[in-house]
Design a protein around this motif. Structure first.
Motif, PDB file in Angstrom:
ATOM      1  N   ILE A 217     -12.230   1.792   3.875  1.00 55.16           N
ATOM      2  CA  ILE A 217     -10.989   2.576   4.826  1.00 55.16           C
ATOM      3  C   ILE A 217     -10.663   3.433   3.419  1.00 55.16           C
ATOM      4  O   ILE A 217     -10.567   4.410   3.787  1.00 55.16           O
ATOM      5  N   GLU A 218     -10.870   2.809   2.305  1.00 60.88           N
ATOM      6  CA  GLU A 218      -9.687   3.386   1.324  1.00 60.88           C
ATOM      7  C   GLU A 218     -11.064   4.582   0.793  1.00 60.88           C
ATOM      8  O   GLU A 218     -10.004   5.336   0.629  1.00 60.88           O
TER       9      GLU A 218
ATOM     10  N   SER B  22     -11.545  10.173   0.401  1.00 63.25           N
ATOM     11  CA  SER B  22     -12.278  11.381   0.854  1.00 63.25           C
ATOM     12  C   SER B  22     -12.145  12.579   1.734  1.00 63.25           C
ATOM     13  O   SER B  22     -11.870  13.715   0.765  1.00 63.25           O
ATOM     14  N   LEU B  23     -11.334  11.583   2.220  1.00 67.19           N
ATOM     15  CA  LEU B  23     -10.675  12.847   3.202  1.00 67.19           C
ATOM     16  C   LEU B  23      -9.857  14.008   2.549  1.00 67.19           C
ATOM     17  O   LEU B  23      -9.837  14.897   2.783  1.00 67.19           O
TER      18      LEU B  23
ATOM     19  N   GLU C 179      -8.291  14.310  -8.137  1.00 70.67           N
ATOM     20  CA  GLU C 179      -9.145  12.957  -7.433  1.00 70.67           C
ATOM     21  C   GLU C 179      -8.136  12.395  -7.194  1.00 70.67           C
ATOM     22  O   GLU C 179      -7.699  11.270  -7.993  1.00 70.67           O
ATOM     23  N   SER C 180      -7.627  11.617  -6.277  1.00 71.97           N
ATOM     24  CA  SER C 180      -6.483  11.289  -5.912  1.00 71.97           C
ATOM     25  C   SER C 180      -6.192   9.768  -6.085  1.00 71.97           C
ATOM     26  O   SER C 180      -7.096   9.085  -5.660  1.00 71.97           O
ATOM     27  N   ALA C 181      -5.503   9.777  -7.118  1.00 67.84           N
ATOM     28  CA  ALA C 181      -5.777   7.961  -7.721  1.00 67.84           C
ATOM     29  C   ALA C 181      -5.084   6.734  -6.598  1.00 67.84           C
ATOM     30  O   ALA C 181      -3.574   7.881  -5.629  1.00 67.84           O
ATOM     31  N   ASP C 182      -5.166   5.889  -6.294  1.00 68.21           N
ATOM     32  CA  ASP C 182      -5.232   5.585  -4.802  1.00 68.21           C
ATOM     33  C   ASP C 182      -3.823   4.205  -5.509  1.00 68.21           C
ATOM     34  O   ASP C 182      -3.608   4.658  -6.501  1.00 68.21           O
TER      35      ASP C 182
ATOM     36  N   VAL D 102      -0.248   7.722   6.495  1.00 71.17           N
ATOM     37  CA  VAL D 102      -1.337   6.795   7.877  1.00 71.17           C
ATOM     38  C   VAL D 102      -1.647   5.995   7.897  1.00 71.17           C
ATOM     39  O   VAL D 102      -2.344   4.913   7.546  1.00 71.17           O
ATOM     40  N   GLY D 103      -2.838   6.699   6.276  1.00 77.25           N
ATOM     41  CA  GLY D 103      -3.936   6.043   5.190  1.00 77.25           C
ATOM     42  C   GLY D 103      -3.378   4.803   5.491  1.00 77.25           C
ATOM     43  O   GLY D 103      -3.971   3.692   4.768  1.00 77.25           O
ATOM     44  N   SER D 104      -1.698   4.574   4.376  1.00 73.79           N
ATOM     45  CA  SER D 104      -1.441   3.708   3.717  1.00 73.79           C
ATOM     46  C   SER D 104      -1.769   2.241   4.375  1.00 73.79           C
ATOM     47  O   SER D 104      -1.315   1.365   4.058  1.00 73.79           O
ATOM     48  N   VAL D 105      -1.784   2.804   5.914  1.00 74.83           N
ATOM     49  CA  VAL D 105      -1.578   1.707   6.734  1.00 74.83           C
ATOM     50  C   VAL D 105      -2.716   1.557   7.490  1.00 74.83           C
ATOM     51  O   VAL D 105      -2.903  -0.163   7.464  1.00 74.83           O
ATOM     52  N   ILE D 106      -3.027   1.990   8.055  1.00 73.85           N
ATOM     53  CA  ILE D 106      -4.392   2.323   9.010  1.00 73.85           C
ATOM     54  C   ILE D 106      -5.484   1.388   7.967  1.00 73.85           C
ATOM     55  O   ILE D 106      -6.009   0.039   8.005  1.00 73.85           O
ATOM     56  N   ILE D 107      -5.104   0.655   6.501  1.00 74.65           N
ATOM     57  CA  ILE D 107      -5.877   0.261   5.652  1.00 74.65           C
ATOM     58  C   ILE D 107      -5.791  -0.949   5.920  1.00 74.65           C
ATOM     59  O   ILE D 107      -6.437  -2.266   5.625  1.00 74.65           O
ATOM     60  N   PHE D 108      -4.741  -1.467   6.777  1.00 72.92           N
ATOM     61  CA  PHE D 108      -4.450  -3.084   7.203  1.00 72.92           C
ATOM     62  C   PHE D 108      -5.159  -3.103   7.721  1.00 72.92           C
ATOM     63  O   PHE D 108      -4.878  -4.597   8.407  1.00 72.92           O
ATOM     64  N   VAL D 109      -5.713  -2.950   8.915  1.00 73.48           N
ATOM     65  CA  VAL D 109      -6.199  -3.105  10.407  1.00 73.48           C
ATOM     66  C   VAL D 109      -6.961  -3.934   9.697  1.00 73.48           C
ATOM     67  O   VAL D 109      -6.692  -5.154  10.558  1.00 73.48           O
TER      68      VAL D 109
END
Ligand SMILES: Nc1nc2c(ncn2[C@@H]2O[C@H](COP(=O)(O)OP(=O)(O)OP(=O)(O)O)[C@@H](O)[C@H]2O)c(=O)[nH]1
Ligand SMILES: [Mg+2]
Lengths: 717, 80
Positions: free
Chosen positions: A325-326, A331-332, A634-637, A358-365
């Motif tokens: 997911i990350e 990439s998105l 390039e976005s760092a995590d 949203v991405g930082s939450v979705i990653i925990f699905v």
């Protein structure tokens, strides 16, 4: 409403269009399973008494039109002990607000536990309502060494008896037909019990004088002198019955609720004899399992081990899915970033706001799904009731009992159903205590926060074993602190009386893969939808607060102060300067002194503030704050950005100690609007909801402060 | 003797219930009535609560409830 009023109060509503059917029966007999099969619904089922605690409606299509079916909580008797039983009793007797008088009661009967089920059936039949019986668990008869002749049962009860195992469509068709037939026929009242002659005469005399009374009411009046005396409209009937009762007692007849129970069971025994053969001991497999799982020495150790393994697996199993997911969100945002490069504000709102938030939450699905897989297995196997059995003594000193442990364990998934489940508590004060401590259990919304900080600050330094221990610790801390708090509430504040502890232990069953899979799927879906709606909305608000105001001079000042910086460094410096003077930055800095003693900087402070409506919001807040200034690259995590954060003097902001303190703060703090609303609704009091908020938040602050300051004193960063 | 006095695996026949016990009615409704046989299956790790079997199902109660149930010991069941 007290039970006594419930028995004789007038029906609430008699005008209605389509017929109303209600499912009644002992707890855990399969009522909700039947409901789901007949209505095509997916209400929660589980192998412990007290899964359903409120009424749920659905519809069944018959040839003659649709009928409404209401699923009620289970009950052992029409003398309800706890709020969930009260709901069921009120539903049967037509006193339940929002539910019309039932035209037909579908009695769900567990054939492996025939005798005790028949006890309730005898009471329900005496209310005079139309009835139909659905026999469940017939698939277990053979392995239990029981032979049951349902035709004979039908004859003994003089009621239609149908069966349902799973979602068998031919059985469902038969049930539909039987419902239609029963609804169209006049119904015969059943009086099953045989009373000693003088008692029988007394009952008939009461009934002829007060023809509106049902047989159930008449027997209650006669056998339970302590009940039914308060209702004004029935004073006459009560004194008439009391007169009979005292005559009978003088003549040597025993008239008490237990003697009535004995008569009911005598009838049940007759019915059982007429239709059931049993060989050998019941539930031999369950007993073998229990010999291990509830062992006198190892029982509690096994319980702790199960909890530990659960969290350990959540942590390790989810990693590959998270990475995926990350990679996807990364990439998105890179793609979208380059598309929108010409529109800096648009780029920022989409990349820094929406995708980062949203991405930082979705990653925990993945974690949520895995957690719910475990919860569903525990609930559907029958272990939950054993956990209550094991923990009863440990809860006893606080004034609660093992029953309270079921709502508490449910709260590890989510406090909202946990608070509802507290309806199984027989005492209102004990129920209140259970409700007020359940939100301390670490719910699934806290899980992502732990995972984020553990994977960023604990695992890299201390290894996977300590990561698992930390995760386990975060789940235990709320449970451990709940005990003294329950003690204070019960013994000090509410003065809770001693309660009985009477809990049925159901046989173990192999969890149904569909049920388990569906629970996990549904939890994952809910979490994703939440991320796409509530969290999305908050992400935009937080982005806006972090983006505005945006006066030109800020950028100019940065350029002037560091004229030689490279372009990418310059951009980051400018972004950071804007963030600091944004509305978000300003308020964070204003409030940060409150959290400084806990080791938190203004960014963490902002994260905490944003998390009060819903705790997951901290993830999107941090995601947004730390994304800003990274947008061009390039976005760092999130993790590596957090690791790089420093105080002005160059010390890192996030040390393992700060990470632990922050996790403890989130473990204990009240940061969930839904919980507060549910508490308000269940206790019908804003006062207690406010109390919950303040005590949890205060506790979170004090404990975090203590841990941080002692950690510092011990030199842990 | 009371139900609490049984050893795991022992079965008793219920003689009477304590008429003043607060859970008297519910215990009777759950099947604890005179003449029924009831087996003590096991005690929880800390000695309490206890798991008993009555009417072919398992029930968990505390000592305070078990002490209200007077029984006559009838047999030793080895296989608890
Ligand atoms: N083997 C078998 N299991 C069943 C059957 N019906 C239900 N179950 C299981 O029995 C358990 C209880 O089912 P529920 O439908 O939740 O029971 P309920 O009567 O609604 O329970 P409460 O809401 O707690 O009163 C679940 O684990 C079901 O999967 C059946 O016919 N056969
Ligand atoms: Mg149910």
């Amino acid at each position: 409403m007290t039970p006594s009023q419930a028995v004789l109060a007038a029906p609430v509503n008699k005008t209605k269009k389509s017929p109303v059917l209600a499912l009644v029966g002992n707890p855990n007999t399969g009522k909700t399973t039947v409901f789901n099969a007949l209505c095509g619904a997916r209400q929660k089922v589980g192998n412990y008494p007290g899964v359903t605690v409120e009424k749920k409606s659905g519809t069944i299509k018959l040839d003659s039109g649709t009928v409404e079916l209401v699923d009620l909580p289970g009950l052992y008797s029409l003398n309800p002990l706890s709020p969930d039983e009260q709901v069921a009793t009120d539903g049967i007797l037509a006193h339940l607000p929002g539910m019309a008088e039932p035209d037909l009661l579908i009695f769900v009967l567990d054939v492996t536990n025939l005798k005790r089920n028949l006890y309730l059936l005898s009471q329900v039949a005496e209310t005079g309502r139309r009835m139909l019986v659905i026999a469940t668990m017939t698939d277990l008869l053979q392995s239990e060494g029981i032979e049951t002749d349902l035709q004979r049962l039908e004859k003994s009860l003089a009621l239609p008896v149908l069966q349902l195992t799973g979602k068998d469509s031919s059985q469902i068709d038969l049930i539909r037909k039987a419902i239609a037939t029963t609804l169209s026929q006049d119904h015969q009242r059943q009086n099953y019990l045989t009373y000693p002659e003088p008692i029988n005469e007394a009952l008939l005399s009461i009934e002829s004088k007060f023809p509106d009374l049902s047989r159930f009411e008449a027997t209650t009046l006669l056998f339970d002198s302590q009940k039914l005396t308060t209702d004004a409209g029935t004073e006459e009937a009560t004194s008439f019955a009391n007169q009979h009762a005292s005559e009978l007692t003088t003549a040597g007849h025993e008239l008490s609720p237990p003697s009535l129970a004995t008569l009911r069971y005598a009838w049940a025994e007759e019915v059982v004899k007429s239709c059931e053969k049993r060989e050998g001991q019941a539930q031999t497999i369950s007993r073998k399992i229990d010999r291990v799982l509830t062992h006198r020495v190892f029982g509690l150790i096994i319980f702790a081990a199960i909890m530990f393994l659960t969290f350990q697996s959540i942590y390790t199993w989810a990693v590959p899915f998270m990475d995926l997911i990350e990679w996807g969100t990364g990439s998105l945002s890179a793609v979208v970033s380059s598309w929108l490069a010409a529109y800096p504000m648009g780029q920022s709102i989409v990349v820094d706001g929406m995708i980062a938030g949203v991405g930082s939450v979705i990653i925990f699905v993945p974690q949520i799904v895995i957690l719910f897989l475990f919860v569903a297995v525990l609930e559907d196997s029958g272990y939950l009731a054993r956990a209550a059995f094991l923990m009863d003594k440990l809860l006893g000193w606080t004034g609660l009992n093992g029953r309270a442990f079921i709502p508490m364990l449910s709260s590890f998934a989510c406090a909202v159903p946990g608070i509802m489940a507290a309806r199984v508590m027989p005492d209102p004060k004990a129920r209140m205590t259970t409700i007020l401590v359940s939100p301390l259990m670490s719910c699934s919304a806290r899980l992502p926060i732990y995972i984020l900080f553990i994977s960023a600050f604990i695992e890299p330094q201390f290894g996977p074993a300590w990561a698992a221990v930390t995760l386990f610790g975060m789940h235990i801390i709320g449970l451990v602190l709940a005990l003294p708090i329950a003690w204070i509430l019960n013994r000090g504040v509410l003065k809770t009386p001693d309660m009985p502890f009477i809990l049925e232990l159901p046989a173990y069953r192999i969890p149904k893969p569909f049920n388990v899979g569906y629970r996990a799927f549904e939890a994952g879906k809910k979490f994703t939808i939440r991320a796409g709606t509530v969290i999305f909305a908050f992400s935009i608000i937080i982005w806006a607060l972090s983006y505005f105001p945006r006066p030109e001079h800020v950028a100019d000042e940065v350029r002037a102060s560091a004229p030689t910086a490279e372009e990418s460094v310059m951009n980051n410096l400018i972004a950071a300067a804007y963030l600091e003077q944004s509305y978000l930055g300003r308020s964070g800095k204003a409030i940060q002194p409150i959290f400084a003693p806990l080791g938190f900087d203004w960014k963490i402070t902002v994260g905490i503030l944003g998390a009060f409506p819903a705790r997951e919001v901290i993830l999107s807040t941090l995601g947004i704050i730390y994304q800003i200034g990274e947008a061009d690259e390039e976005s760092a995590d999130l993790k590596s950005t957090m690791l790089a954060e420093t105080w002005p003097d160059g010390r890192p902001i996030f040390t393992p100690l700060v990470a632990i303190v922050l996790m403890i703060f989130f473990a204990l703090c009240s940061q969930c609007m839904s919980t507060l609303i549910t508490v308000q609704r269940e206790l019908n009091s804003w006062k207690w909801a406010a109390f919950l908020f303040f005590y949890m938040t205060g506790l979170a602050y004090v404990v975090s402060l203590g841990v941080y300051q002692s950690g510092r004193a011990l030199g842990w960063g | 003797m009371t139900l609490d006095g049984l050893r795991p695996g022992q079965t008793g026949i219920i003689k009477r219930l304590d008429p003043n016990h607060p859970s008297l009615i519910r215990l009777a409704e759950m099947g604890m009535i005179n003449g029924q046989s009831v087996t003590l299956i096991r005690r929880a790790p800390l000695g309490e609560p206890i798991k008993v079997r009555v009417m072919n199902y398992d029930l968990c109660i505390r000592k305070s409830e078990a002490r209200a149930i007077h029984v006559d010991l009838i047999e030793e069941v080895v296989n608890a």
